[in-house]
Design a protein around this motif. Structure first.
Motif, PDB file in Angstrom:
ATOM      1  N   SER A   9       0.808  -1.221   0.000  1.00 49.68           N
ATOM      2  CA  SER A   9       0.000   0.000   0.000  1.00 49.68           C
ATOM      3  C   SER A   9       0.840   1.270   0.000  1.00 49.68           C
ATOM      4  CB  SER A   9      -0.940  -0.009   1.211  1.00 49.68           C
ATOM      5  OG  SER A   9      -0.211  -0.067   2.431  1.00 49.68           O
ATOM      6  N   SER A  10       2.153   1.127  -0.285  1.00 57.34           N
ATOM      7  CA  SER A  10       2.976   2.340  -0.328  1.00 57.34           C
ATOM      8  C   SER A  10       2.771   3.068  -1.636  1.00 57.34           C
ATOM      9  CB  SER A  10       4.462   1.990  -0.196  1.00 57.34           C
ATOM     10  OG  SER A  10       5.241   3.147  -0.457  1.00 57.34           O
ATOM     11  N   VAL A  11       2.700   4.405  -1.558  1.00 52.79           N
ATOM     12  CA  VAL A  11       2.582   5.212  -2.777  1.00 52.79           C
ATOM     13  C   VAL A  11       3.923   5.324  -3.492  1.00 52.79           C
ATOM     14  CG1 VAL A  11       0.610   6.564  -2.011  1.00 52.79           C
ATOM     15  CG2 VAL A  11       2.912   7.358  -1.449  1.00 52.79           C
ATOM     16  N   ARG A  12       4.990   4.872  -2.824  1.00 51.07           N
ATOM     17  CA  ARG A  12       6.280   4.822  -3.503  1.00 51.07           C
ATOM     18  C   ARG A  12       6.429   3.426  -4.139  1.00 51.07           C
ATOM     19  NH1 ARG A  12      10.830   7.435   0.372  1.00 51.07           N
ATOM     20  NH2 ARG A  12      10.156   5.897   1.882  1.00 51.07           N
ATOM     21  N   PHE A  13       7.170   3.367  -5.217  1.00 52.76           N
ATOM     22  CA  PHE A  13       7.408   2.066  -5.828  1.00 52.76           C
ATOM     23  C   PHE A  13       8.858   1.631  -5.592  1.00 52.76           C
ATOM     24  CE2 PHE A  13       3.689   3.501  -8.478  1.00 52.76           C
ATOM     25  CZ  PHE A  13       2.789   2.644  -7.875  1.00 52.76           C
ATOM     26  N   ASN A  15      11.538   2.970  -4.354  1.00 55.87           N
ATOM     27  CA  ASN A  15      12.228   3.305  -3.099  1.00 55.87           C
ATOM     28  C   ASN A  15      11.387   3.054  -1.859  1.00 55.87           C
ATOM     29  OD1 ASN A  15      14.520   4.154  -4.499  1.00 55.87           O
ATOM     30  ND2 ASN A  15      13.527   6.125  -4.932  1.00 55.87           N
ATOM     31  N   SER A  16      10.389   2.251  -2.005  1.00 57.60           N
ATOM     32  CA  SER A  16       9.518   2.006  -0.857  1.00 57.60           C
ATOM     33  C   SER A  16      10.142   1.000   0.114  1.00 57.60           C
ATOM     34  CB  SER A  16       8.171   1.460  -1.347  1.00 57.60           C
ATOM     35  OG  SER A  16       7.517   0.766  -0.307  1.00 57.60           O
ATOM     36  N   ASN A  17      10.265   1.417   1.358  1.00 63.06           N
ATOM     37  CA  ASN A  17      10.806   0.501   2.375  1.00 63.06           C
ATOM     38  C   ASN A  17       9.871  -0.689   2.596  1.00 63.06           C
ATOM     39  OD1 ASN A  17      13.175   2.071   3.090  1.00 63.06           O
ATOM     40  ND2 ASN A  17      11.744   3.555   3.970  1.00 63.06           N
ATOM     41  N   SER A  18       8.584  -0.416   2.712  1.00 61.68           N
ATOM     42  CA  SER A  18       7.650  -1.521   3.014  1.00 61.68           C
ATOM     43  C   SER A  18       7.573  -2.503   1.848  1.00 61.68           C
ATOM     44  CB  SER A  18       6.261  -0.979   3.361  1.00 61.68           C
ATOM     45  OG  SER A  18       5.728  -0.224   2.301  1.00 61.68           O
ATOM     46  N   ARG A  19       7.642  -1.991   0.610  1.00 59.98           N
ATOM     47  CA  ARG A  19       7.605  -2.917  -0.545  1.00 59.98           C
ATOM     48  C   ARG A  19       8.853  -3.799  -0.577  1.00 59.98           C
ATOM     49  NH1 ARG A  19       3.752  -1.815  -4.604  1.00 59.98           N
ATOM     50  NH2 ARG A  19       2.557   0.070  -4.169  1.00 59.98           N
ATOM     51  N   PRO A  90       2.891   1.292   5.282  1.00 61.85           N
ATOM     52  CA  PRO A  90       3.623   2.502   5.651  1.00 61.85           C
ATOM     53  C   PRO A  90       2.766   3.376   6.566  1.00 61.85           C
ATOM     54  CG  PRO A  90       2.998   2.553   3.313  1.00 61.85           C
ATOM     55  CD  PRO A  90       2.427   1.294   3.892  1.00 61.85           C
ATOM     56  N   VAL A  91       3.410   4.147   7.406  1.00 67.27           N
ATOM     57  CA  VAL A  91       2.658   5.081   8.262  1.00 67.27           C
ATOM     58  C   VAL A  91       2.581   6.429   7.559  1.00 67.27           C
ATOM     59  CG1 VAL A  91       2.616   6.286  10.474  1.00 67.27           C
ATOM     60  CG2 VAL A  91       3.392   3.909  10.366  1.00 67.27           C
ATOM     61  N   TYR A  92       1.376   6.870   7.313  1.00 67.03           N
ATOM     62  CA  TYR A  92       1.159   8.199   6.747  1.00 67.03           C
ATOM     63  C   TYR A  92       0.310   8.999   7.720  1.00 67.03           C
ATOM     64  CZ  TYR A  92       2.536   6.211   2.196  1.00 67.03           C
ATOM     65  OH  TYR A  92       3.212   5.599   1.170  1.00 67.03           O
ATOM     66  N   ASN A  93       0.854  10.104   8.175  1.00 70.36           N
ATOM     67  CA  ASN A  93       0.098  11.005   9.046  1.00 70.36           C
ATOM     68  C   ASN A  93      -0.556  10.253  10.206  1.00 70.36           C
ATOM     69  OD1 ASN A  93       0.812  13.212   7.390  1.00 70.36           O
ATOM     70  ND2 ASN A  93      -0.756  12.581   5.929  1.00 70.36           N
ATOM     71  N   PHE A  94       0.281   9.495  10.887  1.00 72.42           N
ATOM     72  CA  PHE A  94      -0.120   8.760  12.096  1.00 72.42           C
ATOM     73  C   PHE A  94      -1.205   7.726  11.835  1.00 72.42           C
ATOM     74  CE2 PHE A  94       1.947  12.551  13.567  1.00 72.42           C
ATOM     75  CZ  PHE A  94       2.748  12.098  14.619  1.00 72.42           C
ATOM     76  N   SER A  95      -1.261   7.214  10.620  1.00 73.49           N
ATOM     77  CA  SER A  95      -2.314   6.246  10.305  1.00 73.49           C
ATOM     78  C   SER A  95      -1.824   5.281   9.227  1.00 73.49           C
ATOM     79  CB  SER A  95      -3.557   7.009   9.810  1.00 73.49           C
ATOM     80  OG  SER A  95      -4.632   6.126   9.617  1.00 73.49           O
ATOM     81  N   LEU A 168      14.228   4.420   8.391  1.00 78.44           N
ATOM     82  CA  LEU A 168      14.875   4.000   7.144  1.00 78.44           C
ATOM     83  C   LEU A 168      15.065   5.153   6.161  1.00 78.44           C
ATOM     84  CD1 LEU A 168      13.358   0.456   6.506  1.00 78.44           C
ATOM     85  CD2 LEU A 168      15.284   1.142   7.923  1.00 78.44           C
ATOM     86  N   ASP A 169      14.484   6.308   6.460  1.00 74.93           N
ATOM     87  CA  ASP A 169      14.679   7.485   5.596  1.00 74.93           C
ATOM     88  C   ASP A 169      15.634   8.484   6.246  1.00 74.93           C
ATOM     89  OD1 ASP A 169      12.760   6.398   3.910  1.00 74.93           O
ATOM     90  OD2 ASP A 169      11.136   7.393   4.973  1.00 74.93           O
ATOM     91  N   THR A 170      16.395   8.032   7.211  1.00 73.44           N
ATOM     92  CA  THR A 170      17.259   8.950   7.961  1.00 73.44           C
ATOM     93  C   THR A 170      18.711   8.484   7.836  1.00 73.44           C
ATOM     94  OG1 THR A 170      17.283   7.689  10.021  1.00 73.44           O
ATOM     95  CG2 THR A 170      15.371   9.131   9.667  1.00 73.44           C
TER      96      THR A 170
HETATM   97  C1  FMN Z   1       2.732  11.695   3.391  1.00 72.08           C
HETATM   98  C2  FMN Z   1       3.628  11.042   4.414  1.00 72.08           C
HETATM   99  C3  FMN Z   1       3.262  11.056   5.744  1.00 72.08           C
HETATM  100  C4  FMN Z   1       4.068  10.440   6.699  1.00 72.08           C
HETATM  101  N1  FMN Z   1       3.671  10.437   8.002  1.00 72.08           N
HETATM  102  C5  FMN Z   1       4.411   9.788   8.932  1.00 72.08           C
HETATM  103  C6  FMN Z   1       3.974   9.719  10.296  1.00 72.08           C
HETATM  104  O1  FMN Z   1       2.926  10.208  10.666  1.00 72.08           O
HETATM  105  N2  FMN Z   1       4.749   9.038  11.190  1.00 72.08           N
HETATM  106  C7  FMN Z   1       5.921   8.438  10.823  1.00 72.08           C
HETATM  107  O2  FMN Z   1       6.576   7.835  11.671  1.00 72.08           O
HETATM  108  N3  FMN Z   1       6.354   8.494   9.529  1.00 72.08           N
HETATM  109  C8  FMN Z   1       5.631   9.144   8.585  1.00 72.08           C
HETATM  110  N4  FMN Z   1       6.058   9.192   7.274  1.00 72.08           N
HETATM  111  C9  FMN Z   1       7.286   8.482   6.899  1.00 72.08           C
HETATM  112  C10 FMN Z   1       6.965   7.124   6.290  1.00 72.08           C
HETATM  113  O3  FMN Z   1       6.225   6.328   7.188  1.00 72.08           O
HETATM  114  C11 FMN Z   1       8.237   6.423   5.895  1.00 72.08           C
HETATM  115  O4  FMN Z   1       8.811   7.158   4.835  1.00 72.08           O
HETATM  116  C12 FMN Z   1       8.017   4.977   5.458  1.00 72.08           C
HETATM  117  O5  FMN Z   1       9.252   4.447   5.039  1.00 72.08           O
HETATM  118  C13 FMN Z   1       6.989   4.896   4.367  1.00 72.08           C
HETATM  119  O6  FMN Z   1       6.929   3.592   3.849  1.00 72.08           O
HETATM  120  P1  FMN Z   1       7.378   3.320   2.328  1.00 72.08           P
HETATM  121  O7  FMN Z   1       8.863   3.611   2.274  1.00 72.08           O
HETATM  122  O8  FMN Z   1       7.036   1.928   2.076  1.00 72.08           O
HETATM  123  O9  FMN Z   1       6.618   4.287   1.459  1.00 72.08           O
HETATM  124  C14 FMN Z   1       5.267   9.811   6.318  1.00 72.08           C
HETATM  125  C15 FMN Z   1       5.626   9.788   4.946  1.00 72.08           C
HETATM  126  C16 FMN Z   1       4.815  10.389   4.008  1.00 72.08           C
HETATM  127  C17 FMN Z   1       5.204  10.346   2.554  1.00 72.08           C
END
Ligand code: FMN
Length: 189
Positions: A9-13, A15-19, A90-95, A168-170
């Motif tokens: 369900s990641s909007v990234r392809f 570079n997605s960590n969850s994928r 992935p966590v987006y905006n605490f959800s 993982l993005d740090t």
């Molecule tokens: C729109 C957006 C909102 C995010 N909100 C949060 C958040 O609320 N808490 C958090 O810990 N990380 C947040 N992140 C960081 C992502 O959870 C993190 O980049 C994670 O690796 C996303 O998974 P993905 O790499 O599979 O896309 C957010 C990232 C994006 C793009």
């Protein structure tokens, strides 16, 4: 019924960590004895749970409701056919992503995947092992674990293991990756 269902369900392809991590997990399991079904909730989104879906689940037979029920049946069938379910969340905006929430809304159907009884709700999607990769920047996720455990648990999916992928993005990515691979190795030894 040896299938593995992989839900992303990641909007990234690329570079997605969850994928990437759901794929690592899948490769740990994937032997000749498993069939694999991928359900990509971004490439093929499940619509919001709306009036047509709600009415359809209640028996309405309008064209829109029938379409919602057909999709729901397909998604439920994928879960029923699988003994292992790997979810990238992935966590987006605490959800969780809205696409993942929509998937849950489409598989939670009273009388089909669960029922209310005098002892409380009973779920029919049982005998599954569920792995959820929770990828996040660094915020808290206890409420998300609770939400997923309760909603999937109500449907019968009570055996859930969370894999935490943080930072993982740090600049701490390498440490974060080592930690998450250790979690996966501990599960699949
Ligand atoms: C729109 C957006 C909102 C995010 N909100 C949060 C958040 O609320 N808490 C958090 O810990 N990380 C947040 N992140 C960081 C992502 O959870 C993190 O980049 C994670 O690796 C996303 O998974 P993905 O790499 O599979 O896309 C957010 C990232 C994006 C793009």
């Amino acid at each position: 019924m040896n299938n593995i269902l992989v839900i992303n369900s990641s909007v990234r392809f690329e570079n997605s960590n969850s994928r990437q991590l759901t794929q690592v997990l899948l490769e740990k399991f994937s032997t000749e004895r498993h069939g694999v079904k991928h359900r990509d909730l971004v490439k093929q989104p499940v619509p919001h749970f709306d009036h047509s879906a709600f009415s359809g689940f209640g028996g309405d037979d309008s064209q829109a409701s029938k379409k919602a029920c057909e999709l729901s049946d397909e998604l439920i069938g994928e879960v029923k056919d699988s003994e292992i379910i790997i979810i990238g969340a992935p966590v987006y905006n605490f959800s969780i992503p809205t696409t993942l929430k929509a998937w849950i809304d489409y598989i939670a159907r009273v009388g089909v995947t669960f029922n209310y009884t005098e002892q409380g709700p009973v779920g029919y999607l049982d005998n599954k092992k569920v792995y959820i990769v929770l990828a996040r920047g660094g915020g808290s996720v206890e409420h998300i674990e609770m939400q997923l455990s309760q909603t999937l648990g109500m449907l019968g999916m009570k055996d859930i293991t969370f894999i935490h992928a943080a930072n993982l993005d740090t600049p701490e990515r390498e440490e974060g990756l080592a930690d998450v691979h250790a979690q996966i190795d501990a599960i699949c030894h």
